[in-house]
Design a protein around this motif. Structure first.
Motif, PDB file in Angstrom:
ATOM      1  N   ASP A 265       0.855  -1.196   0.000  1.00 43.34           N
ATOM      2  CA  ASP A 265       0.000   0.000   0.000  1.00 43.34           C
ATOM      3  C   ASP A 265       0.889   1.243   0.000  1.00 43.34           C
ATOM      4  O   ASP A 265       1.197   1.818   1.047  1.00 43.34           O
ATOM      5  CB  ASP A 265      -0.922  -0.020   1.210  1.00 43.34           C
ATOM      6  CG  ASP A 265      -1.912   1.132   1.209  1.00 43.34           C
ATOM      7  OD1 ASP A 265      -1.986   1.853   0.195  1.00 43.34           O
ATOM      8  OD2 ASP A 265      -2.608   1.313   2.227  1.00 43.34           O
ATOM      9  N   ASP A 269      -3.993   4.136   1.193  1.00 41.92           N
ATOM     10  CA  ASP A 269      -5.451   4.173   1.085  1.00 41.92           C
ATOM     11  C   ASP A 269      -6.103   2.838   1.442  1.00 41.92           C
ATOM     12  O   ASP A 269      -7.290   2.633   1.207  1.00 41.92           O
ATOM     13  CB  ASP A 269      -5.870   4.589  -0.324  1.00 41.92           C
ATOM     14  CG  ASP A 269      -5.416   3.588  -1.386  1.00 41.92           C
ATOM     15  OD1 ASP A 269      -4.700   2.624  -1.049  1.00 41.92           O
ATOM     16  OD2 ASP A 269      -5.766   3.788  -2.571  1.00 41.92           O
ATOM     17  N   ALA A 270      -5.329   1.914   2.002  1.00 40.33           N
ATOM     18  CA  ALA A 270      -5.786   0.589   2.437  1.00 40.33           C
ATOM     19  C   ALA A 270      -5.960  -0.394   1.284  1.00 40.33           C
ATOM     20  O   ALA A 270      -6.485  -1.488   1.493  1.00 40.33           O
ATOM     21  CB  ALA A 270      -7.077   0.678   3.255  1.00 40.33           C
ATOM     22  N   TYR A 271      -5.524  -0.027   0.082  1.00 39.98           N
ATOM     23  CA  TYR A 271      -5.519  -0.947  -1.053  1.00 39.98           C
ATOM     24  C   TYR A 271      -4.088  -1.189  -1.498  1.00 39.98           C
ATOM     25  O   TYR A 271      -3.293  -0.238  -1.602  1.00 39.98           O
ATOM     26  CB  TYR A 271      -6.324  -0.376  -2.228  1.00 39.98           C
ATOM     27  CG  TYR A 271      -7.785  -0.180  -1.928  1.00 39.98           C
ATOM     28  CD1 TYR A 271      -8.673  -1.252  -1.960  1.00 39.98           C
ATOM     29  CD2 TYR A 271      -8.286   1.088  -1.620  1.00 39.98           C
ATOM     30  CE1 TYR A 271     -10.026  -1.064  -1.687  1.00 39.98           C
ATOM     31  CE2 TYR A 271      -9.628   1.282  -1.348  1.00 39.98           C
ATOM     32  CZ  TYR A 271     -10.498   0.198  -1.385  1.00 39.98           C
ATOM     33  OH  TYR A 271     -11.821   0.388  -1.108  1.00 39.98           O
ATOM     34  N   ASP A 272      -3.760  -2.437  -1.754  1.00 41.42           N
ATOM     35  CA  ASP A 272      -2.423  -2.739  -2.248  1.00 41.42           C
ATOM     36  C   ASP A 272      -2.254  -2.219  -3.670  1.00 41.42           C
ATOM     37  O   ASP A 272      -3.180  -2.261  -4.489  1.00 41.42           O
ATOM     38  CB  ASP A 272      -2.157  -4.245  -2.224  1.00 41.42           C
ATOM     39  CG  ASP A 272      -1.884  -4.756  -0.821  1.00 41.42           C
ATOM     40  OD1 ASP A 272      -1.465  -3.944   0.035  1.00 41.42           O
ATOM     41  OD2 ASP A 272      -2.082  -5.956  -0.577  1.00 41.42           O
ATOM     42  N   ASP A 273      -1.060  -1.758  -3.960  1.00 43.93           N
ATOM     43  CA  ASP A 273      -0.726  -1.208  -5.265  1.00 43.93           C
ATOM     44  C   ASP A 273       0.252  -2.144  -5.973  1.00 43.93           C
ATOM     45  O   ASP A 273       0.712  -3.140  -5.407  1.00 43.93           O
ATOM     46  CB  ASP A 273      -0.122   0.187  -5.083  1.00 43.93           C
ATOM     47  CG  ASP A 273      -0.991   1.073  -4.189  1.00 43.93           C
ATOM     48  OD1 ASP A 273      -2.214   1.093  -4.409  1.00 43.93           O
ATOM     49  OD2 ASP A 273      -0.446   1.704  -3.264  1.00 43.93           O
ATOM     50  N   TYR A 292      -2.094   2.492  -8.499  1.00 43.10           N
ATOM     51  CA  TYR A 292      -2.859   2.364  -7.269  1.00 43.10           C
ATOM     52  C   TYR A 292      -3.942   1.302  -7.391  1.00 43.10           C
ATOM     53  O   TYR A 292      -4.608   1.176  -8.423  1.00 43.10           O
ATOM     54  CB  TYR A 292      -3.527   3.692  -6.897  1.00 43.10           C
ATOM     55  CG  TYR A 292      -2.567   4.814  -6.567  1.00 43.10           C
ATOM     56  CD1 TYR A 292      -1.305   4.547  -6.028  1.00 43.10           C
ATOM     57  CD2 TYR A 292      -2.928   6.140  -6.772  1.00 43.10           C
ATOM     58  CE1 TYR A 292      -0.431   5.584  -5.711  1.00 43.10           C
ATOM     59  CE2 TYR A 292      -2.074   7.186  -6.454  1.00 43.10           C
ATOM     60  CZ  TYR A 292      -0.814   6.897  -5.935  1.00 43.10           C
ATOM     61  OH  TYR A 292       0.053   7.919  -5.631  1.00 43.10           O
ATOM     62  N   GLY A 293      -4.129   0.547  -6.315  1.00 40.24           N
ATOM     63  CA  GLY A 293      -5.242  -0.377  -6.228  1.00 40.24           C
ATOM     64  C   GLY A 293      -6.518   0.355  -5.886  1.00 40.24           C
ATOM     65  O   GLY A 293      -6.528   1.564  -5.657  1.00 40.24           O
ATOM     66  N   GLY A 294      -7.624  -0.358  -5.830  1.00 43.49           N
ATOM     67  CA  GLY A 294      -8.918   0.231  -5.513  1.00 43.49           C
ATOM     68  C   GLY A 294     -10.040  -0.669  -5.967  1.00 43.49           C
ATOM     69  O   GLY A 294      -9.807  -1.733  -6.549  1.00 43.49           O
ATOM     70  N   THR A 295     -11.264  -0.270  -5.726  1.00 45.85           N
ATOM     71  CA  THR A 295     -12.428  -1.099  -6.060  1.00 45.85           C
ATOM     72  C   THR A 295     -12.870  -0.956  -7.501  1.00 45.85           C
ATOM     73  O   THR A 295     -13.646  -1.774  -7.997  1.00 45.85           O
ATOM     74  CB  THR A 295     -13.609  -0.733  -5.146  1.00 45.85           C
ATOM     75  OG1 THR A 295     -13.911   0.662  -5.294  1.00 45.85           O
ATOM     76  CG2 THR A 295     -13.273  -1.013  -3.684  1.00 45.85           C
TER      77      THR A 295
END
Length: 450
Positions: A265, A269-273, A292-295
């Protein structure tokens, strides 16, 4: 027999024939219509007064192999169990078929089933329980199953539909809404989809699936259990719940993804990148992109990330190798963000640690050399290339550590730290702090680390 040309009675583009015999059926007489057929022998005699009406007719077959033909209305055509030929007309017809009829769809050419919906939105309806309908490209391209826009697998029990390839739907449907098929069923029914299908969204009681290699769209009723049988990477080009692609439509970036790695991360932002290595004509060299990771299942464009949206770029003159190592190493400097490391054989005197951050600006190796946004690691020999891996907190000081392996017999554990002055592997090799060396001998060859 009296004979006559009949024109195109069933609207299939082929001329039809009429035959009559006043003496047939004990002198009552009868007239028959013979549909034109590209097969030359797939003809059917249809007694006048039995179908071909503008109303909604029901045609029911027997256990024998028969040909049943709908008219202009919304007809129900029921297969009686043989290897039947079923033809719809101009309306929205329903073909109710048994397991025997389904088997005939893949049977030998001498005894095969054919189902052709004709015009309108036509439905193939399973009549029974424990039935499995496996659609294939051969089935639809041969015309054994054609012009079907809806498939109802409800039946009288649990049934299964298998669609291995999205091109099957493209070839099957003649829907006015495009190459789309709707599947209806209830709890206990199943749909299994092949590798190129991708889930897109759910709305109005249907789950919608698309594909990156065809124009097909499949709508599956919400009560039906749908299983994706693996995936094809090309199928991710639409994005969606199954994943997405990272690519670029400009001429500025190429060789995208020659090297990739997880990053942890990086932006907090609490999402792994993750990291993607690519050639970068804008920077006149190669770059490492933090994505960046995300939903969101939307596809990512490298050119957009290069501008600071959805990630950031790491650029520099030293990043010129196709064989460098990149990877997430944990929180090297203890600021709460995951950091990444870069080891490049064409920058033979330096590797780099890039600190995680929330800002979107790019990072240059020039800044890293100056201790801004990360730090440099002075390596030992220009003839060595270095492999890297996260090491965890080897010395228990609360900082994540890094391990670098040479293409010889040495590996180095580099201790994490809060300060940004450059680290020297020569100093570590001499035992003067900052980490320690793991020394092998020529018997062991190149060091791989993890």
């Amino acid at each position: 027999f009296y004979v006559s040309a009949a024109g195109d009675i069933n609207g299939d583009g082929l001329s039809d024939l009429m035959l009559s015999s006043p003496a047939a059926y004990g002198g009552k007489g009868a007239t028959w219509v013979v549909y034109g057929s590209p097969n030359g022998g797939d003809f059917y005699t249809h007694q006048a007064g039995q179908g071909f009406t503008s109303g909604n007719d029901t045609l029911t077959g027997t256990s024998a192999s028969e040909t049943l033909i709908g008219g202009q209305g919304n007809d129900l055509i029921i297969s009686g169990g043989g290897t039947d030929k079923l033809y719809g007309g101009q309306g929205n017809d329903i073909f109710r078929v048994s397991a025997t009829t389904l088997t005939g769809l893949t049977g030998p050419s001498s005894a095969f089933t054919r189902i052709d919906g004709g015009t309108g939105d036509d439905t193939l309806e399973l009549d029974g329980a424990g039935m499995t309908l496996t659609l294939s490209n051969a089935m639809v391209t041969s015309g054994r199953l054609a012009s079907i826009e809806k498939i109802d697998i409800t039946g009288s029990g649990n049934n299964t539909l298998i669609i291995s390839d999205s091109k099957i739907v493209s070839n099957l449907s003649e829907s006015s809404a495009g190459n789309s098929v709707y599947v209806n069923g209830d709890a206990g029914d199943k749909v299994s989809l092949g590798s190129d299908w991708t889930y897109i969204a759910s709305a109005e009681g249907y789950a919608r699936f698309g594909s990156g290699i065809s124009t097909a769209t499949l709508y599956v009723g919400a009560s039906v259990t749908t299983t994706l049988l693996g995936f094809n990477l090309l199928g991710l080009s639409n994005g969606g719940a199954s994943g997405y692609s990272v690519s670029d439509g400009t001429a500025s970036f190429s060789d995208i993804g020659r090297i990739v790695s997880g990053a942890g991360d990086v932006n907090g932002d609490a999402y792994d990148d993750f990291l993607v290595y690519t050639s970068n004509a804008v920077a006149a060299n190669r770059s490492v992109f933090v994505v960046y990771g995300g939903t969101s299942g939307a596809n990512r464009e490298i050119s957009t990330i290069n501008q600071g949206t959805g990630g950031f770029a790491i650029n520099g003159a030293g990043l010129a190798s196709n064989y460098m190592g990149i990877g997430g190493i944990g929180d090297f400097n203890g600021d709460g963000f995951s950091d990444v490391a870069i080891a490049d054989v064409s920058a033979p005197t330096r590797s780099y640690v890039v600190f995680g951050k929330t800002s979107a600006g790019s990072v240059s190796t020039t800044s890293l050399d100056a201790g801004i946004g990360g730090l440099a690691i002075d390596t030992i020999s220009p003839s060595k290339d270095y492999r890297l891996s996260r090491a965890g907190d080897v010395n228990g000081d609360g900082y994540a550590d890094l391990i670098l392996g040479e293409n010889s017999t040495n590996a180095y554990v580099v201790f994490g730290k809060a300060t940004t002055e450059a680290i020297s592997l020569a100093t570590i090799a001499a035992g003067s702090g900052g980490g320690f060396r793991l020394q092998g001998n020529s018997t062991y060859g190149n060091m791989t680390v993890s």
